[in-house]
Enzyme design. Structure first.
Site, PDB file in Angstrom:
ATOM      1  N   TRP A  32      33.562  95.413  15.360  1.00  0.00           N
ATOM      2  CA  TRP A  32      34.096  96.577  16.071  1.00  0.00           C
ATOM      3  C   TRP A  32      34.711  97.534  15.056  1.00  0.00           C
ATOM      4  O   TRP A  32      35.926  97.783  15.095  1.00  0.00           O
ATOM      5  CB  TRP A  32      35.202  96.188  17.036  1.00  0.00           C
ATOM      6  CG  TRP A  32      35.010  94.978  17.881  1.00  0.00           C
ATOM      7  CD1 TRP A  32      35.240  93.690  17.532  1.00  0.00           C
ATOM      8  CD2 TRP A  32      34.582  94.945  19.241  1.00  0.00           C
ATOM      9  NE1 TRP A  32      34.991  92.850  18.585  1.00  0.00           N
ATOM     10  CE2 TRP A  32      34.581  93.594  19.647  1.00  0.00           C
ATOM     11  CE3 TRP A  32      34.202  95.939  20.155  1.00  0.00           C
ATOM     12  CZ2 TRP A  32      34.209  93.204  20.930  1.00  0.00           C
ATOM     13  CZ3 TRP A  32      33.848  95.530  21.424  1.00  0.00           C
ATOM     14  CH2 TRP A  32      33.842  94.186  21.805  1.00  0.00           C
ATOM     15  N   GLU A  49      35.783  98.016  33.477  1.00  0.00           N
ATOM     16  CA  GLU A  49      34.890  96.936  33.050  1.00  0.00           C
ATOM     17  C   GLU A  49      33.946  96.485  34.166  1.00  0.00           C
ATOM     18  O   GLU A  49      33.817  95.299  34.463  1.00  0.00           O
ATOM     19  CB  GLU A  49      35.701  95.755  32.515  1.00  0.00           C
ATOM     20  CG  GLU A  49      36.531  96.143  31.296  1.00  0.00           C
ATOM     21  CD  GLU A  49      37.293  94.984  30.656  1.00  0.00           C
ATOM     22  OE1 GLU A  49      37.653  94.034  31.375  1.00  0.00           O
ATOM     23  OE2 GLU A  49      37.514  95.040  29.434  1.00  0.00           O
ATOM     24  N   ASN A 104      39.057  90.158  38.044  1.00  0.00           N
ATOM     25  CA  ASN A 104      37.597  90.306  38.127  1.00  0.00           C
ATOM     26  C   ASN A 104      37.145  89.480  39.322  1.00  0.00           C
ATOM     27  O   ASN A 104      36.914  88.279  39.209  1.00  0.00           O
ATOM     28  CB  ASN A 104      36.928  89.814  36.840  1.00  0.00           C
ATOM     29  CG  ASN A 104      37.264  90.717  35.669  1.00  0.00           C
ATOM     30  OD1 ASN A 104      37.283  91.937  35.796  1.00  0.00           O
ATOM     31  ND2 ASN A 104      37.559  90.124  34.528  1.00  0.00           N
ATOM     32  N   ASP A 138      44.653  96.239  24.168  1.00  0.00           N
ATOM     33  CA  ASP A 138      44.453  95.072  25.020  1.00  0.00           C
ATOM     34  C   ASP A 138      45.187  93.852  24.481  1.00  0.00           C
ATOM     35  O   ASP A 138      44.543  92.963  23.904  1.00  0.00           O
ATOM     36  CB  ASP A 138      42.942  94.773  25.118  1.00  0.00           C
ATOM     37  CG  ASP A 138      42.639  93.752  26.188  1.00  0.00           C
ATOM     38  OD1 ASP A 138      43.487  93.557  27.070  1.00  0.00           O
ATOM     39  OD2 ASP A 138      41.559  93.136  26.124  1.00  0.00           O
ATOM     40  N   GLU A 175      45.223  85.273  24.427  1.00  0.00           N
ATOM     41  CA  GLU A 175      43.832  85.692  24.220  1.00  0.00           C
ATOM     42  C   GLU A 175      43.568  86.124  22.781  1.00  0.00           C
ATOM     43  O   GLU A 175      42.534  85.774  22.204  1.00  0.00           O
ATOM     44  CB  GLU A 175      43.486  86.830  25.186  1.00  0.00           C
ATOM     45  CG  GLU A 175      42.069  87.359  25.015  1.00  0.00           C
ATOM     46  CD  GLU A 175      41.708  88.460  26.015  1.00  0.00           C
ATOM     47  OE1 GLU A 175      42.513  88.764  26.905  1.00  0.00           O
ATOM     48  OE2 GLU A 175      40.594  89.001  25.884  1.00  0.00           O
TER      49      GLU A 175
HETATM   50  C1  GCU Z   1      40.473  92.122  28.561  1.00  0.00           C
HETATM   51  C2  GCU Z   1      40.036  90.708  28.715  1.00  0.00           C
HETATM   52  C3  GCU Z   1      39.222  90.529  29.959  1.00  0.00           C
HETATM   53  C4  GCU Z   1      39.993  91.053  31.168  1.00  0.00           C
HETATM   54  C5  GCU Z   1      40.458  92.474  30.924  1.00  0.00           C
HETATM   55  C6  GCU Z   1      41.407  92.977  31.992  1.00  0.00           C
HETATM   56  O1  GCU Z   1      39.391  92.951  28.322  1.00  0.00           O
HETATM   57  O2  GCU Z   1      39.303  90.294  27.578  1.00  0.00           O
HETATM   58  O3  GCU Z   1      38.948  89.164  30.111  1.00  0.00           O
HETATM   59  O4  GCU Z   1      39.223  90.997  32.309  1.00  0.00           O
HETATM   60  O5  GCU Z   1      41.148  92.553  29.714  1.00  0.00           O
HETATM   61  O6  GCU Z   1      42.607  93.020  31.716  1.00  0.00           O
HETATM   62  O7  GCU Z   1      41.002  93.318  33.080  1.00  0.00           O
END
Ligand code: GCU
Length: 691
Positions: free
Chosen positions: A553, A308, A211, A380, A408
């Site tokens: 969810w 995302e 990100n 995920d 996570e």
């Molecule tokens: C999950 C995770 C995010 C991450 C995303 C990804 O959704 O919670 O923090 O950015 O995976 O793999 O890009």
């Protein structure tokens, strides 16, 4: 500069047993290491440090093979070893895959010699760590005949670290270790991190988050207030990157960057990032050329696109292949590649089916310099998922597997949850691609440009990983990427022995705790029948993805008054139909579907009977209770080691276990109550309150 203190992890090099020491000393006190590349400096430094710790005496390092001693160690490229090593086939050594090495015991004109040779400098580094590991684990070295090559060409850690801000997305061990504000000043910690990675064969590091748009926090220092990962492509930051690369290079590790698909606009001032636009193509090409001028061994780009909220080729109605290829082309003439993530989902009811829908039909369309990086499962990084259907569906594309080192969804930096057995299960899974037996590890190992990426786990904490026992996941990741045929037990024992010393009782107990931890984690987080994603989200909370919240969810578990699970069969969302035969058939039928994935693929009545006659709801209650009970037991086993493990680490891990045991019960009770409220079916054993 102020530096925090931190643990040596598995590179402690504790003194070996008195009984073994003389034998090792005889072979290793004198060493000749050839001159040359920076990696050879690292080899010498590691020998000094390692052998001094293990044997209580620094080795004597020679500039040439010593003639006056009975026995010595010689490290160098095949040609340099030729005079010593008539029994080593020089061509065999040169032909080893990059990173591979030979260690052989030979006789040389009346002297005994341990020869370590490799086809590349990084192979010499890996070989040195291998030899030190043999000593640290008490293995004999008198008659060595070692031939090692990495099974996976690329073995990369992906950090989700936000530069400048120094936060780590899904990081549970403190701030990022990478201090971009201070680079090009380098920290001692970078060297030690590189040593840890190289010791298990990792050859690449992406230091910034996928990100790339996350800006720095508001800060008193205006200069860093709006800096984000995408800006690392700017020239002044590339110079910082080279400083980092120069540290990792010594250990044969290459540096990569996560990049933002809209960089031509954000950084280059263009009006578009359309991959088919000639100006955009040129911009990427020039940027890649510029990077190689500054970082000559740059590894490549990692890209999260159309996922995302990240920009991507869909913004211009282009496919992922078109999107990735403009970057792949930019690497032509350079030794680097693009890791293009397949983690995309959005417009569909069942997110599991989406990556396949977006990627399988463009198999064969990707540039040779592109690797499609696929998360192990379709959701995920849940405690257990079925394998992503893409591994069996893209025979014409270089594929990478993305695993998560950080916990996570498995208890973060607190719970002791070994991922090694999970990764073994993933790599051993037979995709039946091409209609034949083809395990994920085969799919990954046999085409150029493939490999495994692991989402990073380390941070600034003293323990590196938030819980000392979780260091084993970083260790195990590297070892499995190198050799997926190693067993979970071998890897875990090796780690425990190097991390906690030679007391057999301690090694045995720590190994067993870790090996049992994954199943416990599945049981109390999911009930063990393939449910998942029942955690609390809430971006504002520290507990994010840590606490149970099955009501948040509901589409992921499908619980109703009648039953539970999600219909992902061929006649449901269709996920099962994306596999190759005979997997579709296997998963489509609840009678043949493996119990541990049953509710991932099927929505079934609460009182559906499993093969042993137990109902679904009862099995969920039982597994949830069993998981939490196992955690109590793991904790007890750890407590019994008091006095056998140093006080500092014992106290640290005990505190984690105290919290782990409470949290496992919290998951158990929350899920049991929720399932009871939905189903109205009480626990036969009376453990779940019915009020
Ligand atoms: C999950 C995770 C995010 C991450 C995303 C990804 O959704 O919670 O923090 O950015 O995976 O793999 O890009």
């Amino acid at each position: 500069m102020f530096e925090t203190t931190y643990d040596d992890c598995w590179l402690r090099y504790d003194r070996v047993d008195d009984a073994l020491r003389p034998g090792y000393r005889r072979r290793l006190t004198h060493a000749y290491v050839s001159e040359g590349a920076p990696e050879l400096g690292a080899v010498r430094a590691e020998l000094r440090r390692g052998l001094e710790g293990l044997l209580g005496r620094e080795p004597h390092l020679w500039q040439h093979p010593p003639r006056s001693v009975d026995s010595f160690l010689a490290i160098g490229h095949p040609e340099e070893m030729r005079p010593i090593s008539e029994t080593i086939d020089v061509d065999e050594a040169w032909n080893l895959a990059d990173g591979g090495f030979l260690i052989r015991t030979v006789e040389w004109e009346g002297q005994e010699c341990t020869v370590l040779t490799a086809s590349s400098d990084r192979g010499l580094v890996y070989g040195t760590f291998h030899l030190l590991r043999l000593v640290a684990t008490g293995e004999p070295i008198d008659d060595l005949d070692v031939r090692e090559e990495p099974a996976n060409e690329n073995r990369i850690v992906n950090h989700w670290d936000n530069p400048f801000r120094r936060s780590v997305e899904r990081g549970y061990a403190g701030q990022s270790i990478f201090d971009w504000e201070r680079l090009p000043d380098v920290r001692e910690r970078y060297f030690d991190y590189a040593r840890l990675l190289a010791s298990v064969g990792i050859d690449g590091v992406v230091p910034n988050n996928v990100n790339t748009g996350i800006p720095s926090r508001p800060t008193e220092n205006d200069a860093v207030a709006d800096r984000a990962g995408w800006q690392l492509l700017a020239r002044e930051n590339l110079e910082k990157l080279e400083a980092l690369a120069s540290v990792f290079r010594r250990y044969g590790i290459r540096i990569y960057l996560s990049v933002n698909y809209a960089a031509p606009i954000r950084l280059g001032g263009l009006e578009t990032a359309d991959p088919l636009d000639p100006g955009v193509r040129q911009w990427w090409k020039d940027k890649v050329d510029e990077i190689y001028e500054i970082v000559p061994d740059f590894g490549g780009f990692l890209v999260k696109a159309d996922s995302e909220g990240q920009p991507g080729p869909y913004d211009y109605d282009r496919s992922h292949a078109e999107g990735a290829n403009v970057l792949g082309e930019a690497f032509e003439g350079h030794d680097g590649r693009v890791w293009w993530r397949a983690f995309v989902y959005s417009e569909h009811d069942d997110r599991a089916v989406q990556a396949y829908e977006a990627f399988s039909h463009i198999d064969g369309e990707f540039h040779d310099n592109v690797t499609v990086q696929i998360k192990n499962g379709p959701i995920d990084f849940q405690p257990r998922e079925p394998i992503s259907t893409l591994f069996g569906a893209m025979p014409e594309t270089s594929l990478g597997c993305e695993l998560q080192l950080t916990g996570e969804y498995t208890g973060q930096g607190v719970h002791t949850a070994s991922h090694v057995p999970m990764w073994k299960e993933i790599l051993e899974f037979d995709t039946h691609g091409d209609g034949e037996e083809r395990t994920v590890k085969d799919v990954l190992a046999d085409v150029e440009g493939q490999g495994i990426a692991g989402v990073g786990v380390v941070g600034e904490d003293e323990s590196w990983t938030g819980n000392h026992l979780l260091q084993s996941n970083l260790y195990g990741f590297g070892r499995l990427c190198w050799d997926p045929d190693l067993s979970s037990e071998e890897i875990t024992r090796e780690w425990a022995r190097q991390t906690f010393g030679g007391d057999e009782q301690v090694v045995e107990t720590v190994t067993d705790i870790l090996l049992d931890s994954w199943h416990a984690c599945i049981d109390y987080h999911t009930g063990g029948l393939g449910l998942m994603h029942m955690m609390y989200n809430g971006e504002e909370a520290l507990e994010n993805h840590y606490d149970p919240a099955p009501w948040e969810w509901p589409e992921y578990h499908g619980a109703t008054a009648e039953g539970i699970g999600v219909d992902r069969t061929s006649s449901g969302s269709g996920y099962a139909a994306q596999y190759r035969d005979p997997l579709t058939e296997l998963y489509d039928d609840p009678e043949s579907c493996p119990e541990e994935l049953l509710l991932f693929f099927h929505h079934l009545p609460w009182e559906y009977e499993l093969t042993d006659g137990t109902t679904v709801i009862q099995r969920l209650y039982d597994n949830l209770h069993a998981g939490a009970a196992t955690v109590d037991d793991l904790r007890e086993r750890w407590l019994d080691l008091e006095g056998s493990v140093d006080e500092r680490r014992h106290r640290h891990v005990t505190a984690r276990f105290d919290e782990h045991a409470l949290q496992a019960k919290r998951w158990r009770d929350t899920l049991c109550t929720y399932f009871y409220e939905k189903s109205g079916v009480p626990d036969e054993r009376g453990r779940v309150p019915t009020e």
